[in-house]
Design a protein around this motif. Structure first.
Motif, PDB file in Angstrom:
ATOM      1  N   MET A   1       0.834  -1.192   0.000  1.00  0.00           N
ATOM      2  CA  MET A   1       0.000   0.000   0.000  1.00  0.00           C
ATOM      3  C   MET A   1       0.875   1.251   0.000  1.00  0.00           C
ATOM      4  SD  MET A   1      -2.855   1.295   2.816  1.00  0.00           S
ATOM      5  CE  MET A   1      -4.078   0.087   2.340  1.00  0.00           C
ATOM      6  N   SER A   2       0.475   2.248  -0.778  1.00  0.00           N
ATOM      7  CA  SER A   2       1.196   3.511  -0.831  1.00  0.00           C
ATOM      8  C   SER A   2       0.964   4.316   0.444  1.00  0.00           C
ATOM      9  CB  SER A   2       0.751   4.324  -2.042  1.00  0.00           C
ATOM     10  OG  SER A   2       1.074   3.649  -3.242  1.00  0.00           O
ATOM     11  N   TYR A   3       1.806   5.324   0.662  1.00  0.00           N
ATOM     12  CA  TYR A   3       1.706   6.160   1.853  1.00  0.00           C
ATOM     13  C   TYR A   3       0.356   6.880   1.885  1.00  0.00           C
ATOM     14  CZ  TYR A   3       3.468   9.241   5.558  1.00  0.00           C
ATOM     15  OH  TYR A   3       3.660   9.908   6.737  1.00  0.00           O
ATOM     16  N   ILE A   4      -0.088   7.342   0.727  1.00  0.00           N
ATOM     17  CA  ILE A   4      -1.413   7.962   0.595  1.00  0.00           C
ATOM     18  C   ILE A   4      -2.197   7.221  -0.471  1.00  0.00           C
ATOM     19  CG2 ILE A   4      -2.672  10.054  -0.094  1.00  0.00           C
ATOM     20  CD1 ILE A   4      -0.223  11.653   0.862  1.00  0.00           C
ATOM     21  N   GLU A   5      -3.419   6.860  -0.139  1.00  0.00           N
ATOM     22  CA  GLU A   5      -4.321   6.195  -1.084  1.00  0.00           C
ATOM     23  C   GLU A   5      -5.617   6.993  -1.166  1.00  0.00           C
ATOM     24  OE1 GLU A   5      -3.856   3.514  -2.919  1.00  0.00           O
ATOM     25  OE2 GLU A   5      -2.027   2.611  -2.083  1.00  0.00           O
ATOM     26  N   PHE A   6      -5.932   7.432  -2.356  1.00  0.00           N
ATOM     27  CA  PHE A   6      -7.160   8.191  -2.640  1.00  0.00           C
ATOM     28  C   PHE A   6      -7.959   7.323  -3.599  1.00  0.00           C
ATOM     29  CE2 PHE A   6      -9.305  12.295  -3.696  1.00  0.00           C
ATOM     30  CZ  PHE A   6      -9.252  12.912  -2.454  1.00  0.00           C
ATOM     31  N   LYS A   7      -8.991   6.635  -3.095  1.00  0.00           N
ATOM     32  CA  LYS A   7      -9.654   5.587  -3.868  1.00  0.00           C
ATOM     33  C   LYS A   7     -11.113   5.910  -4.153  1.00  0.00           C
ATOM     34  CE  LYS A   7      -6.799   1.832  -1.943  1.00  0.00           C
ATOM     35  NZ  LYS A   7      -6.829   0.535  -1.227  1.00  0.00           N
ATOM     36  N   ASN A   8     -11.425   6.074  -5.431  1.00  0.00           N
ATOM     37  CA  ASN A   8     -12.817   6.275  -5.878  1.00  0.00           C
ATOM     38  C   ASN A   8     -13.531   7.341  -5.054  1.00  0.00           C
ATOM     39  OD1 ASN A   8     -12.664   4.148  -7.857  1.00  0.00           O
ATOM     40  ND2 ASN A   8     -12.830   2.689  -6.156  1.00  0.00           N
ATOM     41  N   VAL A   9     -12.847   8.441  -4.835  1.00  0.00           N
ATOM     42  CA  VAL A   9     -13.389   9.493  -3.969  1.00  0.00           C
ATOM     43  C   VAL A   9     -14.343  10.397  -4.751  1.00  0.00           C
ATOM     44  CG1 VAL A   9     -12.835  11.507  -2.545  1.00  0.00           C
ATOM     45  CG2 VAL A   9     -11.407   9.451  -2.432  1.00  0.00           C
TER      46      VAL A   9
ATOM     47  N   VAL B   1      -4.098   7.666   4.866  1.00  0.00           N
ATOM     48  CA  VAL B   1      -2.830   8.373   5.013  1.00  0.00           C
ATOM     49  C   VAL B   1      -1.981   7.636   6.039  1.00  0.00           C
ATOM     50  CG1 VAL B   1      -1.712  10.532   5.665  1.00  0.00           C
ATOM     51  CG2 VAL B   1      -3.892  10.599   4.439  1.00  0.00           C
ATOM     52  N   ASP B   2      -0.838   7.123   5.610  1.00  0.00           N
ATOM     53  CA  ASP B   2       0.078   6.385   6.482  1.00  0.00           C
ATOM     54  C   ASP B   2      -0.653   5.265   7.230  1.00  0.00           C
ATOM     55  OD1 ASP B   2       2.425   5.663   7.753  1.00  0.00           O
ATOM     56  OD2 ASP B   2       2.238   7.175   9.325  1.00  0.00           O
ATOM     57  N   GLY B   3      -1.452   4.518   6.494  1.00  0.00           N
ATOM     58  CA  GLY B   3      -2.153   3.377   7.070  1.00  0.00           C
ATOM     59  C   GLY B   3      -3.411   3.713   7.840  1.00  0.00           C
ATOM     60  N   LYS B   4      -3.712   5.009   8.009  1.00  0.00           N
ATOM     61  CA  LYS B   4      -4.901   5.428   8.760  1.00  0.00           C
ATOM     62  C   LYS B   4      -6.019   5.799   7.791  1.00  0.00           C
ATOM     63  CE  LYS B   4      -4.474   8.379  12.209  1.00  0.00           C
ATOM     64  NZ  LYS B   4      -4.272   9.680  12.924  1.00  0.00           N
ATOM     65  N   ASP B   5      -7.161   5.145   7.946  1.00  0.00           N
ATOM     66  CA  ASP B   5      -8.336   5.475   7.142  1.00  0.00           C
ATOM     67  C   ASP B   5      -8.994   6.712   7.755  1.00  0.00           C
ATOM     68  OD1 ASP B   5     -10.743   5.644   5.771  1.00  0.00           O
ATOM     69  OD2 ASP B   5     -11.128   3.490   5.808  1.00  0.00           O
ATOM     70  N   ILE B   6      -8.916   7.836   7.031  1.00  0.00           N
ATOM     71  CA  ILE B   6      -9.471   9.085   7.563  1.00  0.00           C
ATOM     72  C   ILE B   6     -10.853   9.399   6.992  1.00  0.00           C
ATOM     73  CG2 ILE B   6      -7.146  10.018   7.860  1.00  0.00           C
ATOM     74  CD1 ILE B   6      -7.841  11.929   5.475  1.00  0.00           C
ATOM     75  N   THR B   7     -11.393   8.487   6.194  1.00  0.00           N
ATOM     76  CA  THR B   7     -12.614   8.772   5.437  1.00  0.00           C
ATOM     77  C   THR B   7     -13.782   9.140   6.334  1.00  0.00           C
ATOM     78  OG1 THR B   7     -11.847   7.016   3.941  1.00  0.00           O
ATOM     79  CG2 THR B   7     -14.021   7.973   3.507  1.00  0.00           C
ATOM     80  N   ASN B   8     -13.974   8.386   7.402  1.00  0.00           N
ATOM     81  CA  ASN B   8     -15.160   8.586   8.235  1.00  0.00           C
ATOM     82  C   ASN B   8     -14.828   8.951   9.673  1.00  0.00           C
ATOM     83  OD1 ASN B   8     -17.127   7.813   6.154  1.00  0.00           O
ATOM     84  ND2 ASN B   8     -16.264   5.745   6.366  1.00  0.00           N
ATOM     85  N   LEU B   9     -13.716   9.657   9.843  1.00  0.00           N
ATOM     86  CA  LEU B   9     -13.346  10.072  11.200  1.00  0.00           C
ATOM     87  C   LEU B   9     -14.391  11.024  11.776  1.00  0.00           C
ATOM     88  CD1 LEU B   9      -9.504  10.825  10.961  1.00  0.00           C
ATOM     89  CD2 LEU B   9     -10.611   8.808  11.939  1.00  0.00           C
TER      90      LEU B   9
END
Length: 249
Positions: free
Chosen positions: A1-9, A66-74
């Motif tokens: 996994m990349s450091y930042i992943e922006f998926k189907n946003v 971001v860096d393994g943390k899913d920030i989508t629904n924080l």
């Protein structure tokens, strides 16, 4: 996994009965230590992507890591912690506190986050060792923007986000600022994402993402090119995409 992943946003805004899609199934990834620039016409979704990465806004759908943390629904309180501890922001306009010195402006940011860097040392790194006790009104535009960068870097963020950082500067100040950003990228292995309309600014990137109508439609890797050679390639791509730089960058 990349450091930042922006998926189907996707990011949608409601204006009365009209729904505007600022981002439309947008996908990209960024590796740790990369300096990535996002370019595209006004309204393409550049700032929306930056704001979602920085926890200033949330996606309507999709996934952001971001860096393994899913920030989508924080939740809101967790977004605040994320912004404080993981993100450094640099805006087009410097947003400095006018009655604080350069050093005090940077110290202010370090007081709200964990694992911060020494404000004085960071200001020295951006070439302001002789300006520590100057107020913003005593600094040039380029120097004020370097204080803003020092303030962001001193937080020791996982990700530095810059929205048109050279937009209010003359060409000499812009070049000095970009040299500073390049130095910080190398010195701290800082992961940096920048939004710009300027081809010269884009030439400092390791990689350029072209966005239009909320989608990444092309990207350009610098590879082993010199900055001058990369600038030439950027202009070639602009020509292929229609030739009007204002509609691409």
């Amino acid at each position: 996994m990349s450091y930042i992943e922006f998926k189907n946003v996707c990011k949608e805004y409601k204006m009365g009965e009209v729904t505007i899609k600022a981002l439309n199934n947008t996908n990209f990834s960024v590796e740790k230590g990369e300096l990535v620039v996002i370019v595209g016409p006004s309204g393409a979704g550049k700032t929306s992507a930056l704001n979602i990465l920085g926890g200033m806004d949330t996606a309507t759908s999709g996934k952001v890591v971001v860096d393994g943390k899913d920030i989508t629904n924080l939740k809101n309180k967790d977004l605040i912690k994320y912004r404080r501890n993981d993100i450094g922001f640099v805006f087009q306009f410097y947003n400095l506190v006018q009655n604080l010195t350069a050093q005090e402006n940077v110290e202010l940011a370090t007081e709200i986050c964990k694992n911060s860097l020494n404000p004085t040392e960071v200001l020295k790194k951006v070439g302001l060792k002789d300006r520590l006790n100057n107020f913003p009104s005593q600094l040039s535009g380029g120097e004020q923007q370097r204080v803003a960068i020092a303030r962001a870097i001193a937080k020791n963020p996982k990700l530095l986000l810059c929205d048109e950082p050279t937009g209010a500067l003359d060409s000499k100040s812009s070049r000095m600022l970009l040299d500073t950003m390049e130095h910080l990228n190398q010195e701290f292995n800082a992961t940096i994402m920048m939004v710009t309309h300027d081809a010269f600014t884009a030439s400092y990137a390791h990689r350029i993402l072209f966005i239009k109508d909320g989608k990444i439609f092309n990207e350009l890797h610098r590879g082993n090119d010199t900055r001058k050679a990369f600038f030439s390639r950027i202009m070639e791509v602009v020509t292929l995409l229609g030739g009007d730089i204002s509609n691409v960058l």
